[in-house]
Design an enzyme around this catalytic site. Structure first.
Site, PDB file in Angstrom:
ATOM      1  N   CYS A  81       0.839  -1.201   0.000  1.00  0.00           N
ATOM      2  CA  CYS A  81       0.000   0.000   0.000  1.00  0.00           C
ATOM      3  C   CYS A  81       0.878   1.258   0.000  1.00  0.00           C
ATOM      4  O   CYS A  81       1.482   1.579  -1.011  1.00  0.00           O
ATOM      5  CB  CYS A  81      -0.968  -0.033   1.184  1.00  0.00           C
ATOM      6  N   HIS A 166      -3.695  -5.178   0.572  1.00  0.00           N
ATOM      7  CA  HIS A 166      -3.159  -5.708   1.828  1.00  0.00           C
ATOM      8  C   HIS A 166      -3.206  -7.240   1.824  1.00  0.00           C
ATOM      9  O   HIS A 166      -4.247  -7.833   2.097  1.00  0.00           O
ATOM     10  CB  HIS A 166      -3.958  -5.163   3.017  1.00  0.00           C
ATOM     11  N   GLU A 168      -1.960  -9.181   3.989  1.00  0.00           N
ATOM     12  CA  GLU A 168      -1.947  -9.714   5.351  1.00  0.00           C
ATOM     13  C   GLU A 168      -3.337  -9.919   5.937  1.00  0.00           C
ATOM     14  O   GLU A 168      -3.500 -10.656   6.920  1.00  0.00           O
ATOM     15  CB  GLU A 168      -1.130  -8.795   6.273  1.00  0.00           C
ATOM     16  N   SER A 220      -4.552  -2.880  32.897  1.00  0.00           N
ATOM     17  CA  SER A 220      -5.920  -2.526  32.524  1.00  0.00           C
ATOM     18  C   SER A 220      -6.830  -3.745  32.412  1.00  0.00           C
ATOM     19  O   SER A 220      -8.047  -3.628  32.420  1.00  0.00           O
ATOM     20  CB  SER A 220      -5.914  -1.806  31.170  1.00  0.00           C
ATOM     21  N   GLY A 221      -6.226  -4.920  32.281  1.00  0.00           N
ATOM     22  CA  GLY A 221      -7.002  -6.126  32.010  1.00  0.00           C
ATOM     23  C   GLY A 221      -7.085  -6.429  30.532  1.00  0.00           C
ATOM     24  O   GLY A 221      -7.575  -7.471  30.122  1.00  0.00           O
ATOM     25  N   GLY A 222      -6.578  -5.495  29.694  1.00  0.00           N
ATOM     26  CA  GLY A 222      -6.534  -5.725  28.255  1.00  0.00           C
ATOM     27  C   GLY A 222      -5.361  -6.613  27.868  1.00  0.00           C
ATOM     28  O   GLY A 222      -4.523  -6.972  28.703  1.00  0.00           O
ATOM     29  N   ASP A 224      -2.553  -6.160  25.941  1.00  0.00           N
ATOM     30  CA  ASP A 224      -1.172  -5.673  25.992  1.00  0.00           C
ATOM     31  C   ASP A 224      -0.612  -5.663  27.403  1.00  0.00           C
ATOM     32  O   ASP A 224       0.464  -6.206  27.673  1.00  0.00           O
ATOM     33  CB  ASP A 224      -1.074  -4.278  25.375  1.00  0.00           C
ATOM     34  N   SER A 225      -1.337  -5.024  28.329  1.00  0.00           N
ATOM     35  CA  SER A 225      -0.816  -4.927  29.697  1.00  0.00           C
ATOM     36  C   SER A 225      -0.825  -6.284  30.388  1.00  0.00           C
ATOM     37  O   SER A 225       0.026  -6.558  31.238  1.00  0.00           O
ATOM     38  CB  SER A 225      -1.619  -3.903  30.511  1.00  0.00           C
ATOM     39  N   SER A 226      -1.770  -7.143  30.023  1.00  0.00           N
ATOM     40  CA  SER A 226      -1.836  -8.475  30.635  1.00  0.00           C
ATOM     41  C   SER A 226      -0.638  -9.330  30.236  1.00  0.00           C
ATOM     42  O   SER A 226      -0.035 -10.007  31.077  1.00  0.00           O
ATOM     43  CB  SER A 226      -3.138  -9.184  30.243  1.00  0.00           C
TER      44      SER A 226
END
Length: 295
Positions: A81, A166, A168, A220-222, A224-226
């Site tokens: 792209c 794209h 991917e 946060s529980g999300g 990434d942070s988990s």
């Protein structure tokens, strides 16, 4: 880790997906900022380089560019792209704003097969997301496919390949085959990467970096942070303290689930901050979503 595929990040929402697709093939991939110095890239001895998509225009005054010498290293390059427009722009082609933006499915008409499109079915569906388009090919490049616009070009001698769509995303029917053609057929990369190896390596690096110091992590529980919390906890145990803020805007029982899952199951040291009143009092009576976000 060296000898993998480097992905240069121009701001595409699909960067992480590109990396994931390559790692699923058993090949190491690493995402770096678009302006990473060429010498830093070369020190990693990549088998191939992917230029990601991105929201900006190559004709803009502050356009995101790479060093032109990147294309002179003999390392295979795949422009996706914005990466295609950038390649055309830097190597002597022309890019202009399209008559209209193109977003969604298109049919890929193969004009001349390339190593990238080897075995790809004619008129298969690809996923477009662009405003600018290549109007004139750089010298030495061939048109490989079109979809109403120039959709794929290549310079086989220099091992430079570009697509306007794209590969991917799952909407591109044979995108996986194209990426495999690039990673294995063109770059000759080896299947020598496993997630477990990465986890072990990351834990070792965290342990060495932290030493006997302590770490605070906002949980946060999300996703990434988990993931960060679990990896750091495996590395340094009780030297990690997680802080979880209940804003009052969570899903039902989410705060309790986070405390139970990470506190009781993973035995992490978590501090719960009850900030519901602070958040909700400032949002009271506000209806506009953007105003809420800024508050």
């Amino acid at each position: 880790m060296n000898n993998g595929i480097i992905i240069l990040d121009f701001g595409s929402q699909y960067n992480q997906l590109i990396g994931r697709r390559i790692r699923e093939m058993g090949v190491y991939s690493e995402i770096l900022p678009f302006n990473t110095p060429l010498q830093t890239i070369l020190e990693k001895q990549p088998k191939g380089i992917i230029l990601s998509g991105g929201p900006s225009s190559v004709n803009a005054e502050n356009a995101h560019l790479v060093e032109k010498e990147l294309y002179e290293q003999g390392i295979p390059v795949l422009g996706i792209c914005y990466g295609m427009q950038l390649t055309a722009h830097l190597l002597g082609g022309k890019v202009h704003k399209g008559v209209k933006g193109e977003y969604g499915k298109a049919h890929l008409e193969i004009v001349k097969e390339s190593s990238l499109l080897k075995g790809v079915t004619n008129n298969s569906i690809v996923w477009m997301s662009h405003f600018d388009e290549v109007g004139q090919l750089p010298p030495g490049f061939e048109l490989n496919a079109q979809s109403g616009v120039i959709a794929s070009i290549s310079n086989e001698d220099r091992k430079i390949y570009c697509v306007q769509f794209h590969p991917e995303v799952s909407h591109t029917e044979e995108g996986g085959k194209m990426l495999e053609n690039f990673v294995f057929g063109i770059c000759d990369a080896e299947k020598n990467w496993k997630l477990t190896n990465y986890i072990d390596k990351t834990i070792t690096e965290i342990r060495e970096k932290v030493g006997d110091q302590k770490v605070i992590l906002g949980l946060s529980g999300g996703v990434d942070s988990s993931v960060a919390a679990v990896l750091i906890h495996r590395a340094i145990g009780d030297q990690l303290t997680c802080i979880f803020v209940d804003t009052g805007l969570l899903r039902k029982d989410e705060g309790k689930k986070v405390m139970d899952n990470y506190g009781e199951h993973f035995h992490m040291n978590i501090k719960l901050v009850d900030a519901k009143e602070r958040f909700l009092s400032k949002l009271a009576g506000v209806d506009d979503p953007e105003a809420k976000r800024k508050i």
